[in-house]
Design a protein around this motif. Structure first.
Motif, PDB file in Angstrom:
ATOM      1  N   PHE A  45     -10.292  24.105  65.989  1.00 60.84           N
ATOM      2  CA  PHE A  45     -10.480  23.222  64.843  1.00 60.84           C
ATOM      3  C   PHE A  45     -10.690  21.826  65.422  1.00 60.84           C
ATOM      4  O   PHE A  45     -10.449  21.597  66.610  1.00 60.84           O
ATOM      5  CB  PHE A  45      -9.245  23.275  63.928  1.00 60.84           C
ATOM      6  CG  PHE A  45      -9.074  24.607  63.224  1.00 60.84           C
ATOM      7  CD1 PHE A  45      -9.974  25.017  62.255  1.00 60.84           C
ATOM      8  CD2 PHE A  45      -8.009  25.453  63.530  1.00 60.84           C
ATOM      9  CE1 PHE A  45      -9.829  26.241  61.611  1.00 60.84           C
ATOM     10  CE2 PHE A  45      -7.859  26.677  62.896  1.00 60.84           C
ATOM     11  CZ  PHE A  45      -8.773  27.072  61.939  1.00 60.84           C
ATOM     12  N   VAL A  58      -5.823  29.064  56.543  1.00 58.92           N
ATOM     13  CA  VAL A  58      -7.205  29.082  56.058  1.00 58.92           C
ATOM     14  C   VAL A  58      -7.407  30.295  55.134  1.00 58.92           C
ATOM     15  O   VAL A  58      -7.946  30.192  54.031  1.00 58.92           O
ATOM     16  CB  VAL A  58      -8.201  29.113  57.255  1.00 58.92           C
ATOM     17  CG1 VAL A  58      -9.598  29.497  56.824  1.00 58.92           C
ATOM     18  CG2 VAL A  58      -8.223  27.751  57.960  1.00 58.92           C
ATOM     19  N   SER A 109     -14.100  25.969  55.248  1.00 56.84           N
ATOM     20  CA  SER A 109     -14.391  24.751  56.001  1.00 56.84           C
ATOM     21  C   SER A 109     -13.274  23.730  55.855  1.00 56.84           C
ATOM     22  O   SER A 109     -12.439  23.822  54.958  1.00 56.84           O
ATOM     23  CB  SER A 109     -15.715  24.152  55.518  1.00 56.84           C
ATOM     24  OG  SER A 109     -15.586  23.762  54.172  1.00 56.84           O
TER      25      SER A 109
HETATM   26  N1  HPA Z   1     -12.959  23.065  60.970  1.00 53.33           N
HETATM   27  C1  HPA Z   1     -13.849  23.990  61.348  1.00 53.33           C
HETATM   28  N2  HPA Z   1     -13.911  25.178  60.785  1.00 53.33           N
HETATM   29  C2  HPA Z   1     -13.066  25.454  59.789  1.00 53.33           C
HETATM   30  C3  HPA Z   1     -12.125  24.529  59.355  1.00 53.33           C
HETATM   31  C4  HPA Z   1     -12.057  23.269  59.992  1.00 53.33           C
HETATM   32  O1  HPA Z   1     -11.227  22.389  59.666  1.00 53.33           O
HETATM   33  N3  HPA Z   1     -11.421  25.114  58.356  1.00 53.33           N
HETATM   34  C5  HPA Z   1     -11.939  26.352  58.187  1.00 53.33           C
HETATM   35  N4  HPA Z   1     -12.939  26.565  59.054  1.00 53.33           N
END
Ligand code: HPA
Length: 270
Positions: A190, A248, A112
């Motif tokens: 994102f 990520v 996230s």
């Molecule tokens: N936003 C949404 N989903 C994600 C993000 C983010 O910044 N990073 C990893 N998954």
């Protein structure tokens, strides 16, 4: 849907002769947990009737049956996302099947973006709650009373008891475990800086593209849930950088050992 669930779980039961008690969705950051499972059986999603097939890079598709910390577990290696084009029913179908196989607990991990200014990239956050910002809910439609109530309670979606075990494990192992509210969104983009800011204002500590549909369905069936997230990038004003799937994955891999340890010990404590 009931018939489909039964047909799939019967196939799995007959093939594996295994009765799991705990389900684990190995999202980003939990890949390493596979090495810790004493495997008894594996089934490719493509072999399982009615199962969707995962399309995202870095996500495999199989069910693993085995033992972890003395518990009989079934783990999903590879999960389904709304942004791949699956319906909410398809995304959550495996959770329904795992429940029918006998699980009472569901563990979920994800990656996230951090919204809380106290979080740093690479931190691990235990979910204490979530906000559903997906454009829908997997329970919309006719309710199947055999599975759960029409209006399920969501006041304790993430088990307080399991959170306490995780806190203790983190402390004993000198792991800085953050906690907070996960905002679930559709993706695949994102967030823009304005969107990150909005989700923070709404009460979120992290934002990601999974977990919420699965936990809603698990709670519908009265399962005990535990969720954990790796903060792979920052959505905090002034700290926002260009984010990519590769970045990520890289950050998630670095955090994997601590995440694995916390989940393993929490499973063991059930
Ligand atoms: N936003 C949404 N989903 C994600 C993000 C983010 O910044 N990073 C990893 N998954």
């Amino acid at each position: 849907m009931l018939e489909k669930i039964k047909a799939t779980s019967s196939f799995i039961q007959e093939t594996t002769k295994f009765e799991p008690e705990v389900g684990i969705i190995l999202g980003t950051g939990l890949g390493g947990l596979v090495k810790e499972i004493e495997m008894v059986h594996t089934l490719e999603y493509s072999e399982i009737p009615n199962f969707p097939v995962s399309t995202v890079e870095g996500h495999q598709g199989r069910l693993i049956f085995g033992h972890l910390e003395g518990k009989r577990i079934v783990a999903m290696q590879g999960r389904f996302h709304y942004y791949e084009g699956y319906s909410f029913q398809e995304i959550t179908f495996p959770v329904r099947v795992m429940k029918d196989l006998g699980i009472s607990h569901l563990f979920v991990s994800n990656a996230s973006g951090g919204l809380n200014p106290d979080f740093e990239v690479g931190d691990i956050m235990m979910l204490t709650d979530h906000i559903n910002m997906f454009p829908g809910n997997p329970l919309i439609g006719k309710n199947l009373n055999e599975l759960g109530p029409r209006f399920p309670d969501m006041s304790q979606s993430y088990s307080k008891d399991l959170c306490e075990v995780a806190r203790k494990t983190a402390k004993e192992n000198n792991i800085d475990l953050k906690e907070g509210v996960y905002v679930g969104v559709s993706g695949p983009t994102f967030e823009t800086p304005a969107e990150y800011k909005m989700f923070r204002v709404l009460g979120g500590d992290a934002v990601g593209m999974s977990t919420v549909p699965e936990v809603i369905v698990a709670r519908h069936m009265d399962m005990t849930c535990f969720g954990i997230s790796i903060i792979t990038d920052s959505g905090v004003p002034g700290q926002i950088e260009v984010v990519s799937h590769e970045e990520v994955q890289k950050v998630a891999m670095a955090a994997e050992p601590n995440l694995t340890l916390i989940v393993k010990k929490t499973v063991g404590a059930i």
